[in-house]
Design a protein around this motif. Structure first.
Motif, short mmCIF file in Angstrom:
data_model
loop_
_atom_site.label_atom_id
_atom_site.label_comp_id
_atom_site.label_asym_id
_atom_site.label_seq_id
_atom_site.Cartn_x
_atom_site.Cartn_y
_atom_site.Cartn_z
N ILE A 107 0.84 -1.21 0.00
CA ILE A 107 0.00 0.00 0.00
C ILE A 107 0.87 1.25 0.00
N SER A 108 1.92 1.24 0.80
CA SER A 108 2.84 2.38 0.86
C SER A 108 3.51 2.60 -0.50
N ALA A 109 3.92 1.51 -1.14
CA ALA A 109 4.57 1.62 -2.46
C ALA A 109 3.59 2.18 -3.48
N TYR A 110 2.35 1.70 -3.44
CA TYR A 110 1.34 2.20 -4.38
C TYR A 110 1.14 3.71 -4.18
N ASN A 111 0.98 4.14 -2.93
CA ASN A 111 0.80 5.57 -2.64
C ASN A 111 2.00 6.39 -3.10
N LEU A 121 -2.98 3.47 -12.52
CA LEU A 121 -4.09 2.55 -12.30
C LEU A 121 -4.61 2.66 -10.87
N SER A 122 -5.85 2.19 -10.65
CA SER A 122 -6.32 2.03 -9.28
C SER A 122 -5.54 0.89 -8.65
N PHE A 123 -5.55 0.81 -7.31
CA PHE A 123 -4.78 -0.22 -6.64
C PHE A 123 -5.28 -1.61 -7.03
N LYS A 124 -6.60 -1.76 -7.12
CA LYS A 124 -7.19 -3.05 -7.49
C LYS A 124 -6.74 -3.46 -8.90
N GLU A 125 -6.80 -2.51 -9.85
CA GLU A 125 -6.36 -2.80 -11.22
C GLU A 125 -4.88 -3.17 -11.24
N ALA A 126 -4.07 -2.44 -10.47
CA ALA A 126 -2.63 -2.69 -10.43
C ALA A 126 -2.32 -4.10 -9.94
N THR A 145 5.30 -4.12 -9.09
CA THR A 145 5.13 -5.52 -8.66
C THR A 145 4.90 -5.53 -7.15
N TYR A 146 3.73 -5.07 -6.77
CA TYR A 146 3.43 -4.84 -5.35
C TYR A 146 3.38 -6.14 -4.55
N LYS A 147 2.91 -7.20 -5.16
CA LYS A 147 2.83 -8.49 -4.46
C LYS A 147 4.19 -9.18 -4.44
N ALA A 148 4.84 -9.27 -5.59
CA ALA A 148 6.10 -10.00 -5.70
C ALA A 148 7.18 -9.43 -4.78
N HIS A 149 7.19 -8.12 -4.59
CA HIS A 149 8.19 -7.51 -3.71
C HIS A 149 8.06 -7.98 -2.26
N LYS A 265 -6.01 6.07 8.53
CA LYS A 265 -7.33 5.44 8.58
C LYS A 265 -7.94 5.40 7.19
N ASN A 266 -7.70 6.45 6.42
CA ASN A 266 -8.23 6.52 5.06
C ASN A 266 -7.70 5.39 4.20
N ASP A 267 -6.40 5.08 4.35
CA ASP A 267 -5.81 3.96 3.59
C ASP A 267 -6.47 2.64 3.97
N ASN A 268 -6.67 2.45 5.28
CA ASN A 268 -7.25 1.19 5.75
C ASN A 268 -8.68 0.99 5.27
N ILE A 269 -9.44 2.09 5.18
CA ILE A 269 -10.82 2.00 4.69
C ILE A 269 -10.82 1.90 3.17
N LYS A 270 -10.04 2.73 2.53
CA LYS A 270 -10.01 2.82 1.07
C LYS A 270 -9.58 1.51 0.43
N PHE A 271 -8.62 0.82 1.04
CA PHE A 271 -8.05 -0.40 0.44
C PHE A 271 -8.47 -1.66 1.19
N LEU A 272 -9.66 -1.65 1.78
CA LEU A 272 -10.10 -2.78 2.59
C LEU A 272 -10.14 -4.08 1.79
N GLU A 273 -10.71 -4.04 0.60
CA GLU A 273 -10.79 -5.24 -0.24
C GLU A 273 -9.40 -5.70 -0.67
N GLU A 274 -8.56 -4.75 -1.05
CA GLU A 274 -7.21 -5.08 -1.48
C GLU A 274 -6.38 -5.67 -0.34
N LYS A 275 -6.59 -5.15 0.87
CA LYS A 275 -5.87 -5.68 2.04
C LYS A 275 -6.21 -7.15 2.28
#
Length: 301
Positions: A107-111, A121-126, A145-149, A265-275
C-alpha cells in the motif's frame, strides 16, 4: 581503489533511505547519498574500466579511509542476479535488509508511485495486472510488482544460498520505527564499528503527502517536452549522483509526513478489499519466513 563492502539491499518502502542516511553519519562508515538507490549491481556486464570509474567517481567526496564502504539499492534483494553480482564483486560483503509487513509495504509503495505520477491505475487494477507489468519495462518491474516484492521468504532463501547467514543482517521496519537507536546499535555491532555512536534520526524519502502539488506535478509529469529538456540539457551537465541528491532534497522538502510507522485510517478504509486479497496472498510466505528467521510474525497475518 575504494571497494564497497556493505550493501543495503531492501526492502522497498521499508525506511531504507532513512537507515542509509543514519548509518552514513558514522565516522567509520563511508556512504555518499548518491550511492543509495544507484542500481549498479543489477548488471553483470560492467567492464573493469566502468567498475573503477564507479568506485573512483562516486566515493571521491566522502571517502576518508573508513572501515565500512556502503552502497545500496532498494530493489537488490528482489533480483537474484543482483545478489549474484554483489557476491562476484565482493564475496566477503555484508548485506542488510529491512522487512515490513508486506501488505502495508504494498500500500505504501502504491501511494508513493501515485505521488510521483508514475502509477496511473487504481490499486485493485494494479494488483490484477501485476503479472503483465512484471514482463514489461524495467521500471514497471521495479515499481509496480506490489505483491512479488513482499515475498521475503522466497528472496531470502536465495540470498542464503549465495551468502553465509552470518553475512546477512535481517531487520524489521516495526523495530526501526519503535527503537531506532537499538536497531542502529545492532547494525554497528554487526559491522564491528563503534556501537555507541548516536546518529541524527531524520527521516528521508517518506511517502507522506505532497505540500505543493502544482510544483510536484510540474517536476514529475511524464511529458515528452520534459524528457527532451532533461536529455538535452540536464543529463549532460549533471552526473547521475548529483541529480539523485537534488531529486531527494526536493522530495524531502516538498513532503508532509504522515504519522510515522502507520497507514492512515483513510488507507485502511479505502483499500479494505485489497488488504484482504494481499493478506491471503502473503500468508504462506509469512509462515515460511517465520521458520526461516525463527521469529513470530503473527501480527503480519
Amino acid at each position: 581503489m575504494v571497494k564497497p563492502n556493505t550493501f543495503i539491499i531492501g526492502a522497498q518502502k521499508a525506511a531504507t533511505s532513512s537507515l542509509y542516511y543514519w548509518m552514513s553519519q558514522h565516522p567509520e562508515i563511508c556512504g555518499p547519498s548518491s550511492l543509495k538507490d544507484h542500481p549498479f549491481f543489477l548488471e553483470n556486464n560492467h567492464s573493469k574500466k566502468e567498475i573503477m570509474a564507479f568506485q573512483k567517481e562516486y566515493y571521491r567526496e566522502g571517502y576518508n579511509f573508513q572501515k565500512i564502504i556502503l552502497q545500496g539499492y532498494v530493489n537488490y534483494m528482489f533480483y537474484p542476479e543482483a545478489i549474484k553480482n554483489i557476491y562476484s564483486f565482493n564475496p566477503k560483503a555484508k548485506l542488510i535488509c529491512v522487512l515490513r509487513n508486506p501488505t502495508d509495504r504494498a500500500i505504501s509503495a502504491y501511494n508513493y508511485f501515485k505521488k510521483l505520477n508514475l502509477e496511473r491505475l487504481s490499486f485493485k487494477e494494479a494488483l490484477y495486472k501485476e503479472k503483465d507489468r512484471a514482463n514489461g519495462s524495467q521500471r514497471e518491474k521495479n515499481n509496480f510488482t506490489y505483491k512479488a516484492h513482499g515475498l521475503y521468504a522466497e528472496q531470502l532463501e536465495y540470498i542464503f544460498s549465495i551468502f553465509e547467514k552470518d553475512q546477512v543482517l535481517v531487520l524489521f521496519y516495526e523495530d526501526l520505527q519503535e527503537n531506532p537507536y537499538n536497531v542502529l546499535q545492532s547494525i554497528f555491532r554487526f559491522l564491528e564499528v563503534d556501537e555507541q555512536f548516536k546518529a541524527e534520526l531524520k527521516k528521508v524519502n517518506v511517502t507522506g503527502e505532497v505540500k505543493h502539488k502544482w510544483m510536484h506535478n510540474l517536476l514529475y509529469n511524464q511529458s515528452n517536452i520534459k524528457k527532451f529538456f532533461i536529455d538535452r540539457f540536464i543529463d549532460p551537465i549533471l552526473p547521475v549522483h548529483k541529480r539523485t541528491n537534488l531529486k531527494l532534497a526536493f522530495l524531502n522538502w516538498n513532503t508532509k509526513p504522515k504519522k510515522a510507522g502507520s497507514l492512515t485510517k483513510n488507507d485502511n478504509i479505502k483499500f479494505l478489499e485489497e488488504k484482504k486479497l494481499l493478506n491471503s496472498f502473503f500468508k504462506e510466505d509469512i509462515v515460511k519466513l517465520e521458520k526461516l528467521l525463527n521469529r513470530n510474525l503473527e501480527n503480519w497475518k
